[in-house]
Motif scaffolding. Structure first.
Motif, PDB file in Angstrom:
ATOM      1  N   ARG A 157     -56.676  22.863  44.965  1.00 38.03           N
ATOM      2  CA  ARG A 157     -55.224  22.717  44.849  1.00 38.03           C
ATOM      3  C   ARG A 157     -54.862  21.442  44.109  1.00 38.03           C
ATOM      4  N   PHE A 158     -53.801  21.546  43.335  1.00 35.20           N
ATOM      5  CA  PHE A 158     -53.339  20.442  42.514  1.00 35.20           C
ATOM      6  C   PHE A 158     -51.843  20.284  42.754  1.00 35.20           C
ATOM      7  N   VAL A 202     -54.283  21.231  27.091  1.00 35.68           N
ATOM      8  CA  VAL A 202     -53.585  20.167  27.811  1.00 35.68           C
ATOM      9  C   VAL A 202     -53.749  20.432  29.296  1.00 35.68           C
ATOM     10  N   THR A 203     -54.340  19.476  29.984  1.00 34.53           N
ATOM     11  CA  THR A 203     -54.574  19.622  31.420  1.00 34.53           C
ATOM     12  C   THR A 203     -53.391  19.088  32.218  1.00 34.53           C
ATOM     13  N   LEU A 204     -53.420  19.352  33.511  1.00 32.61           N
ATOM     14  CA  LEU A 204     -52.375  18.835  34.386  1.00 32.61           C
ATOM     15  C   LEU A 204     -52.382  17.311  34.385  1.00 32.61           C
ATOM     16  N   SER A 205     -53.551  16.688  34.315  1.00 33.28           N
ATOM     17  CA  SER A 205     -53.621  15.224  34.251  1.00 33.28           C
ATOM     18  C   SER A 205     -52.956  14.684  33.003  1.00 33.28           C
ATOM     19  N   GLU A 206     -53.196  15.331  31.866  1.00 31.04           N
ATOM     20  CA  GLU A 206     -52.581  14.884  30.613  1.00 31.04           C
ATOM     21  C   GLU A 206     -51.076  15.114  30.643  1.00 31.04           C
ATOM     22  N   LYS A 225     -49.271  12.484  41.868  1.00 31.03           N
ATOM     23  CA  LYS A 225     -50.171  13.630  41.782  1.00 31.03           C
ATOM     24  C   LYS A 225     -51.262  13.500  42.834  1.00 31.03           C
ATOM     25  N   ARG A 226     -51.785  14.649  43.231  1.00 30.83           N
ATOM     26  CA  ARG A 226     -52.933  14.684  44.134  1.00 30.83           C
ATOM     27  C   ARG A 226     -53.766  15.902  43.779  1.00 30.83           C
ATOM     28  N   PHE A 227     -55.028  15.683  43.457  1.00 27.29           N
ATOM     29  CA  PHE A 227     -55.924  16.763  43.102  1.00 27.29           C
ATOM     30  C   PHE A 227     -56.941  16.955  44.212  1.00 27.29           C
ATOM     31  N   GLU A 228     -57.013  18.170  44.727  1.00 33.28           N
ATOM     32  CA  GLU A 228     -57.997  18.510  45.746  1.00 33.28           C
ATOM     33  C   GLU A 228     -58.817  19.685  45.245  1.00 33.28           C
ATOM     34  N   GLY A 229     -59.480  19.476  44.113  1.00 31.30           N
ATOM     35  CA  GLY A 229     -60.275  20.545  43.538  1.00 31.30           C
ATOM     36  C   GLY A 229     -61.300  19.980  42.589  1.00 31.30           C
ATOM     37  N   ASP A 230     -62.049  20.853  41.983  1.00 31.20           N
ATOM     38  CA  ASP A 230     -63.076  20.437  41.046  1.00 31.20           C
ATOM     39  C   ASP A 230     -62.466  20.273  39.662  1.00 31.20           C
ATOM     40  N   GLY A 231     -62.585  19.078  39.091  1.00 30.90           N
ATOM     41  CA  GLY A 231     -62.121  18.844  37.735  1.00 30.90           C
ATOM     42  C   GLY A 231     -60.615  18.845  37.616  1.00 30.90           C
TER      43      GLY A 231
END
Length: 251
Positions: A157-158, A202-206, A225-231
């Motif tokens: 999840r992102f 374009v990724t979510l981070s970008e 932001k909070r990333f709870e996943g791979d990559g």
């Protein structure tokens, strides 16, 4: 390799007639979902087929929960899901986040507004491989004192929110415009966010970096932001520019 299918539910509420005194009308949510849909489905950069993006506007709590469950319960491992909300976000006395709907009342949040932890339960039961949650509302960056709505984060999840803990999100500055956060989000998807590694994605981070920078230049709220996943997760395409090799006789 299995191709991911992109699907989205865009929820927005601008009017709250059962509690208009405590929940005033908002301008941004009138325009946010259509603007974001057009960016997600853009023919050149979009990853979301138009038929896979559903708008749920000016709905009651029961209707929003039903729409969310339909999206999450029907998903498979090859689905990348985007769940977006624009409207009033309210905390109860214990610090729990509620997303307000057409029938919400401040004095009856648990029976009239969407509780973040209820969405978490639906997400826990979903088979979706990737889930992205984007919240454009006040208090979106806070849950029980955490730095991000922790009840919405989990494996694969992102989460991206429009403001920090305790910070209010800004509505549209003028009539018939989107909210500031969603406006930058849509423009970031279309052409603002930079594909730094040149991989054509374009990724979510970008995208987050673009939105954060754009809001900072205006002295506005700070997204989280909070990333709870791979990559990371891809959200838009970009043209890949390949370096032109010089003729052999010039090398």
């Amino acid at each position: 390799m299995t191709t991911q299918t992109y699907r989205a539910l865009l929820v927005a509420n601008s009017t709250f007639p059962t509690d208009a005194y405590n929940l005033p009308e908002l301008e941004g949510p009138r325009n946010d979902p259509a603007l974001l849909r057009d960016a997600l489905c853009d023919g050149e950069v979009g990853l979301f087929p138009a038929d896979n993006v559903r708008l749920a506007t000016e709905r009651t709590m029961a209707e929003v929960l039903s729409e969310a469950e339909d999206l999450l319960a029907s998903a498979s491992r090859r689905d990348t899901l985007l769940l977006y909300y624009s409207g009033h976000g309210v905390l109860d006395q214990s610090g729990e986040l509620f997303l307000c709907t057409r029938d919400s009342r401040i004095d009856r949040l648990r029976s009239t507004a969407v509780k973040a932890s209820d969405l978490r339960g639906m997400m826990d039961a979903s088979a979706a491989g990737v889930m992205v949650v984007v919240l454009d509302c006040c208090h979106s960056g806070r849950f029980k004192g955490g730095d991000i709505p922790a009840t919405l984060a989990g494996r694969g999840r992102f989460v991206m929110t429009s403001s920090r803990p305790g910070e209010l999100a800004k509505d549209a500055d003028v009539r018939n415009h989107a909210s500031l956060f969603t406006n930058h989000l849509a423009h970031g998807i279309l052409d603002g966010a930079v594909d730094h590694d040149g991989d054509g994605i374009v990724t979510l981070s970008e995208l987050y970096d673009y939105v954060r920078s754009a809001l900072a230049e205006e002295g506005r709220q700070v997204p989280q932001k909070r990333f709870e996943g791979d990559g990371d997760v891809a959200l838009a395409r970009r043209s890949v520019t390949r370096a032109v090799q010089p003729p052999a006789d010039l090398v």
